[in-house]
Design a protein around this motif. Structure first.
Motif, PDB file in Angstrom:
ATOM      1  N   ALA A  98      14.547   1.118  38.906  1.00 43.02           N
ATOM      2  CA  ALA A  98      14.219   1.775  37.637  1.00 43.02           C
ATOM      3  C   ALA A  98      13.605   0.794  36.641  1.00 43.02           C
ATOM      4  CB  ALA A  98      15.478   2.404  37.050  1.00 43.02           C
ATOM      5  N   MET A  99      14.178  -0.387  36.557  1.00 45.00           N
ATOM      6  CA  MET A  99      13.767  -1.351  35.539  1.00 45.00           C
ATOM      7  C   MET A  99      12.316  -1.794  35.725  1.00 45.00           C
ATOM      8  SD  MET A  99      16.079  -4.598  34.424  1.00 45.00           S
ATOM      9  CE  MET A  99      15.566  -5.778  33.173  1.00 45.00           C
ATOM     10  N   SER A 119      10.135   7.435  39.828  1.00 45.77           N
ATOM     11  CA  SER A 119       9.574   8.743  39.479  1.00 45.77           C
ATOM     12  C   SER A 119      10.199   9.339  38.220  1.00 45.77           C
ATOM     13  CB  SER A 119       9.753   9.719  40.653  1.00 45.77           C
ATOM     14  OG  SER A 119       9.041   9.276  41.792  1.00 45.77           O
ATOM     15  N   PHE A 120      11.357   8.846  37.825  1.00 39.51           N
ATOM     16  CA  PHE A 120      11.965   9.297  36.575  1.00 39.51           C
ATOM     17  C   PHE A 120      11.195   8.780  35.361  1.00 39.51           C
ATOM     18  CE2 PHE A 120      15.630  10.255  39.210  1.00 39.51           C
ATOM     19  CZ  PHE A 120      16.216  11.333  38.564  1.00 39.51           C
ATOM     20  N   TYR A 121      10.423   7.709  35.549  1.00 41.56           N
ATOM     21  CA  TYR A 121       9.780   7.044  34.413  1.00 41.56           C
ATOM     22  C   TYR A 121       8.269   7.112  34.445  1.00 41.56           C
ATOM     23  CZ  TYR A 121      14.513   5.354  34.089  1.00 41.56           C
ATOM     24  OH  TYR A 121      15.882   5.305  33.997  1.00 41.56           O
ATOM     25  N   GLY A 122       7.686   7.601  35.529  1.00 40.18           N
ATOM     26  CA  GLY A 122       6.240   7.685  35.591  1.00 40.18           C
ATOM     27  C   GLY A 122       5.771   8.312  36.894  1.00 40.18           C
ATOM     28  N   ASN A 140       9.360  -1.161  32.846  1.00 39.47           N
ATOM     29  CA  ASN A 140       8.608  -2.273  32.268  1.00 39.47           C
ATOM     30  C   ASN A 140       7.135  -2.281  32.635  1.00 39.47           C
ATOM     31  OD1 ASN A 140      10.412  -4.705  30.940  1.00 39.47           O
ATOM     32  ND2 ASN A 140      11.618  -3.422  32.318  1.00 39.47           N
ATOM     33  N   PHE A 141       6.798  -1.780  33.829  1.00 34.97           N
ATOM     34  CA  PHE A 141       5.441  -2.006  34.341  1.00 34.97           C
ATOM     35  C   PHE A 141       4.664  -0.738  34.709  1.00 34.97           C
ATOM     36  CE2 PHE A 141       7.658  -6.030  35.730  1.00 34.97           C
ATOM     37  CZ  PHE A 141       7.124  -6.800  34.704  1.00 34.97           C
ATOM     38  N   LEU A 142       5.206   0.441  34.422  1.00 40.14           N
ATOM     39  CA  LEU A 142       4.524   1.679  34.792  1.00 40.14           C
ATOM     40  C   LEU A 142       4.138   2.466  33.533  1.00 40.14           C
ATOM     41  CD1 LEU A 142       3.459   3.599  36.903  1.00 40.14           C
ATOM     42  CD2 LEU A 142       5.775   4.515  37.196  1.00 40.14           C
ATOM     43  N   PRO A 143       2.928   2.263  33.022  1.00 38.83           N
ATOM     44  CA  PRO A 143       2.483   3.008  31.842  1.00 38.83           C
ATOM     45  C   PRO A 143       2.314   4.489  32.150  1.00 38.83           C
ATOM     46  CG  PRO A 143       1.104   1.062  32.230  1.00 38.83           C
ATOM     47  CD  PRO A 143       1.934   1.275  33.466  1.00 38.83           C
ATOM     48  N   ALA A 144       2.315   5.300  31.114  1.00 39.61           N
ATOM     49  CA  ALA A 144       2.224   6.753  31.274  1.00 39.61           C
ATOM     50  C   ALA A 144       0.917   7.189  31.909  1.00 39.61           C
ATOM     51  CB  ALA A 144       2.404   7.426  29.918  1.00 39.61           C
ATOM     52  N   ASP A 145      -0.143   6.416  31.726  1.00 39.10           N
ATOM     53  CA  ASP A 145      -1.458   6.807  32.248  1.00 39.10           C
ATOM     54  C   ASP A 145      -1.789   6.159  33.582  1.00 39.10           C
ATOM     55  OD1 ASP A 145      -1.664   4.245  31.265  1.00 39.10           O
ATOM     56  OD2 ASP A 145      -3.617   4.555  30.304  1.00 39.10           O
ATOM     57  N   GLN A 146      -0.772   5.533  34.238  1.00 40.39           N
ATOM     58  CA  GLN A 146      -0.997   4.897  35.534  1.00 40.39           C
ATOM     59  C   GLN A 146       0.048   5.367  36.544  1.00 40.39           C
ATOM     60  OE1 GLN A 146      -1.506   0.647  33.872  1.00 40.39           O
ATOM     61  NE2 GLN A 146      -3.044   0.771  35.490  1.00 40.39           N
TER      62      GLN A 146
END
Length: 359
Positions: free
Chosen positions: A80-81, A110-113, A85-91
């Motif tokens: 998750a971490m 997948s919970f974060y992007g 930290n490294f998965l922007p919303a547009d990527q």
């Protein structure tokens, strides 16, 4: 009766490390306090902390433009971490699927992007490391995630593709067992409890140029930047576990470094694979030959009844941890750094005897 520990994790620690810890950790440097009682801000503990980081950097030949962090939460938190930290919303994050741990890593991210599968060997029951076609990498990919060794299915990467996108690698089950080509790895993380000590500390090694692009919209406790800025002392670290990792690093250095560990791993693994391959089908390996792991040897017997008998008799003889993972069954011998070659030879003798009686 001697215990032969082949657990997939936590795994054995070198006897030399256990002896040293027993003699020193409960009255550390004649302080009258155990290492676990010291303030993490004390000079005594900071010396342990900084030396452990230095040893990890030295053993793995970590380039100067990488940071070494000592965190908590196990590798599972890193699933998750890393995305936070490294998965922007547009990527998107690309995942190479090689088993249960890569599945869990993708699910957490997948919970974060947005995520997608770049390659998978699931159709082959995860018996092999899949070919990765880098031409299929989406232009909006933030990073590619790999799992270097797959404990459940017994497969292992020998090298990672050299892509333009950052590569994040879960090395939990083979860190410190061989050298790392940092040209192909931008971030590595690993729970320590297999090759690097005891459970409780997670090693994270991250390229500074990647760290520079980490999200600012992350709580401090989950921010790699914050932990790097604080030298992994932002909150109370797992002091005892870090101490044990330092001792394990000292043991590795005294036993030939990573070249020595790699040679030991190959020799131990080859002994078991030779028995499997020479058993005329009595033992069959799960992993395809070209993808076999030097850390976790997975195999089956001709029937489930024979497997149950094998495991029961092995347990009676002092062999621990040979059950295959509950999701796949069969048998598994985990032969991490601290497993002595002599214990593997005892296992081979047992396998030969069991085969001679039951073939």
């Amino acid at each position: 009766m001697t215990t032969y520990n082949f657990n997939p994790g936590p795994s054995p620690l070198p006897q030399e490390v256990l002896d040293h810890a027993q003699a020193n950790m409960f009255n550390f440097e004649q302080s009258g306090m155990g290492i676990m009682e010291l303030s993490h801000r004390s000079p005594q503990y900071e010396g342990v902390h900084n030396q452990t980081i230095k040893q990890i950097r030295k053993l793995l030949d970590v380039p100067e433009d990488y940071s070494v962090l000592l965190l908590q939460g196990g590798a599972s938190l890193q699933f998750a971490m890393s995305a936070m930290n490294f998965l922007p919303a547009d990527q998107k994050a690309a995942f190479v699927m090689t088993g249960s741990w890569s599945e869990k890593a993708k699910k957490e991210a997948s919970f974060y992007g947005q995520t997608y599968e770049l390659a998978t060997s699931k159709a082959n029951q995860y018996k092999n490391i899949p070919e990765v076609d880098l031409s299929l990498v989406s232009p909006d990919t933030a990073y590619i995630h790999y799992t270097s060794n797959n404990t459940i299915f017994g497969t292992q990467w020998t090298r990672f593709p050299n892509s333009d996108q950052p590569a994040i690698v879960d090395m939990s089950s083979d860190i410190l067992s061989k050298e790392v080509d940092w040209n192909t790895v931008d971030m590595a993380y690993a729970g320590a409890q297999k090759n690097a000590g005891m459970s409780g500390v997670t090693i994270v090694i991250v390229r500074n140029s990647l760290l520079d692009h980490a999200s600012e919209n992350v709580s401090p406790t989950l921010s790699y930047k914050q932990h790097d800025k604080a030298n992994s002392l932002y909150n109370t670290p797992p002091t005892s576990a870090i101490y044990m990792t330092g001792l394990v690093c000292d043991w590795i250095e005294k036993n030939g470094g990573l070249k020595g560990m790699k040679q030991r791993a190959e020799e131990k693994a080859q002994l078991i694979y030779d028995e499997i391959d020479g058993s005329e089908g009595f033992y069959t390996g799960h992993a395809d030959t070209a993808s076999r792991s030097n850390m976790n040897v997975t195999f089956n017997l001709p029937s489930e009844e024979l497997e149950k008998s094998f495991l029961a008799k092995a347990k009676a003889e002092g062999f621990v941890g040979l059950n295959g993972h509950r999701s796949v069954g069969g048998c598994r011998a985990s032969i991490y750094n601290a497993v002595p070659k002599e214990h593997v030879e005892k296992l081979i003798s047992f396998m030969k005897e069991f085969r001679s009686v039951n073939k």
